[in-house]
Design an enzyme around this catalytic site. Sequence first.
Site, PDB file in Angstrom:
ATOM      1  N   PHE A 139       0.855  -1.180   0.000  1.00 46.20           N
ATOM      2  CA  PHE A 139       0.000   0.000   0.000  1.00 46.20           C
ATOM      3  C   PHE A 139       0.894   1.235   0.000  1.00 46.20           C
ATOM      4  O   PHE A 139       1.750   1.378   0.868  1.00 46.20           O
ATOM      5  CB  PHE A 139      -0.928   0.034   1.228  1.00 46.20           C
ATOM      6  CG  PHE A 139      -1.838   1.227   1.192  1.00 46.20           C
ATOM      7  CD1 PHE A 139      -2.978   1.232   0.413  1.00 46.20           C
ATOM      8  CD2 PHE A 139      -1.542   2.382   1.925  1.00 46.20           C
ATOM      9  CE1 PHE A 139      -3.811   2.353   0.347  1.00 46.20           C
ATOM     10  CE2 PHE A 139      -2.367   3.504   1.870  1.00 46.20           C
ATOM     11  CZ  PHE A 139      -3.505   3.485   1.079  1.00 46.20           C
ATOM     12  N   ASP A 225       9.251   2.623   1.536  1.00 47.70           N
ATOM     13  CA  ASP A 225       8.117   3.352   2.101  1.00 47.70           C
ATOM     14  C   ASP A 225       8.064   3.055   3.603  1.00 47.70           C
ATOM     15  O   ASP A 225       7.714   1.950   4.022  1.00 47.70           O
ATOM     16  CB  ASP A 225       6.832   2.884   1.395  1.00 47.70           C
ATOM     17  CG  ASP A 225       5.578   3.550   1.919  1.00 47.70           C
ATOM     18  OD1 ASP A 225       5.613   4.083   3.041  1.00 47.70           O
ATOM     19  OD2 ASP A 225       4.551   3.508   1.216  1.00 47.70           O
ATOM     20  N   LYS A 254       2.780  10.147   8.634  1.00 52.33           N
ATOM     21  CA  LYS A 254       2.070   9.693   9.828  1.00 52.33           C
ATOM     22  C   LYS A 254       2.570  10.313  11.141  1.00 52.33           C
ATOM     23  O   LYS A 254       2.075  11.344  11.552  1.00 52.33           O
ATOM     24  CB  LYS A 254       2.079   8.174   9.876  1.00 52.33           C
ATOM     25  CG  LYS A 254       1.167   7.560   8.796  1.00 52.33           C
ATOM     26  CD  LYS A 254       0.901   6.118   9.053  1.00 52.33           C
ATOM     27  CE  LYS A 254       0.038   5.444   8.009  1.00 52.33           C
ATOM     28  NZ  LYS A 254      -1.383   5.616   8.206  1.00 52.33           N
TER      29      LYS A 254
END
Length: 400
Positions: A139, A225, A254
């Site tokens: 993702f 990532d 985040k």
Amino acid sequence: MTKYESLVEKNNKVICNTYGRYPVDVTKAKGSRLWDLAGREYIDLLSGISVANLGHCRDDLADVMAEQARKLVQVSNLFYQAEQVECAEKLLATCGADKVFFSNSGAEANEAAIKLARRYMRTVKERDAYEIITLEGSFHGRTLATLTATGQTGPIKDGFGPLPEGFSYVPVNDIEALTSAVSGKTAAIMIEMVQGEGGINPLDHDYVDGIIALAKEKDILLIVDEIQSGLCRTGKWWAHQHYGITPDIFTSAKALANGLPMGAMLATDKAAKGFTPGSHATTFGGGALVSKVSSKVLDIMTENKLDERAAELGAFFMGEANKMKDKYPGKINSVRGLGLMLGVELGFDGSEVFTKLREKGFILNLTKGTILRLLPALTIDKQDLVVFLDALDSLLAKMD
Ligand SMILES: Cc1ncc(COP(=O)(O)O)c(C=O)c1O
């Protein structure tokens, strides 16, 4: 009508229908606790999906926010800003990268990474190499390029075509498949060290060694990532440090400002040469307010050795969950994770357990229908994990 029902009714009138939400409203948060409009308290084991790594609504961060909000919030990247430079210096001190590009979200950080890899190949290597190879189950975000990079099919991608060209996907931990996928058009391989949305899957060490050797041999870039796995979550500052590697490019977001929107793309000096003035930009990225808060976040992580704390608490949780796996054969298939990035894969559809845990006051996530995913604050009390493990144990005891 309860306050909750009234909120849901209004929400459905005015908010785009994109989210399958939990039947919970949140009105207040502190540390690892959430409260709803009716005053019910929850233990938060999800931290806003790995965002509030330091816990919610801290006084020290609120003080920094308030002070900076009265001094300078945002003036755009037309100007030099000491807060942005200070934050970049602190971030770079945690890893092997040399340069930072600040964004506002994870998807934008990944967009920057993909753009940098392509432009590096065209302008520095003078090769027409643009393809990005990613892993099945990955993702990487919801913008068109990062959605295309995401190695999943189904509703996530349906109806959005035409999707950008130049992406291909290979199965996880299969170095032969990856080797065959690399061609003269390949610019980069893009991976998560621990797939988050994909169900908490740490990559095999041999596989990562193979990727490094392949990238070197073919002279292509490695993008990692770290949007979910970074910032001490896995027991080191960055998950790639468990593998002893330095990616050419990696991304963060985040937890970077513990809840304020902020992302970052970090690159080695070599890879960063792909960008020149005017080649990439953002209005908000790295503004003074978010940068100041992020600097404080990085200080708190360093001073409190939250990487080590995540490793210790994660090892404790995995040990206890593995005991439960042995106690209830067939009910838990596997316990996976790194640090406090945790997955408990049930041997059956997890919706009932997940719902019951929420009813008992635990906020977590159910991924792929069977995997209980926990991303607690790195500051969480060990006792909160104990209470959760007890609740899971008693639920499993009652399941046939
Ligand atoms: C690994 C990973 N990459 C990218 C993203 C996208 O980040 P954002 O939602 O901030 O755009 C996420 C978000 O869940 C993620 O977990």
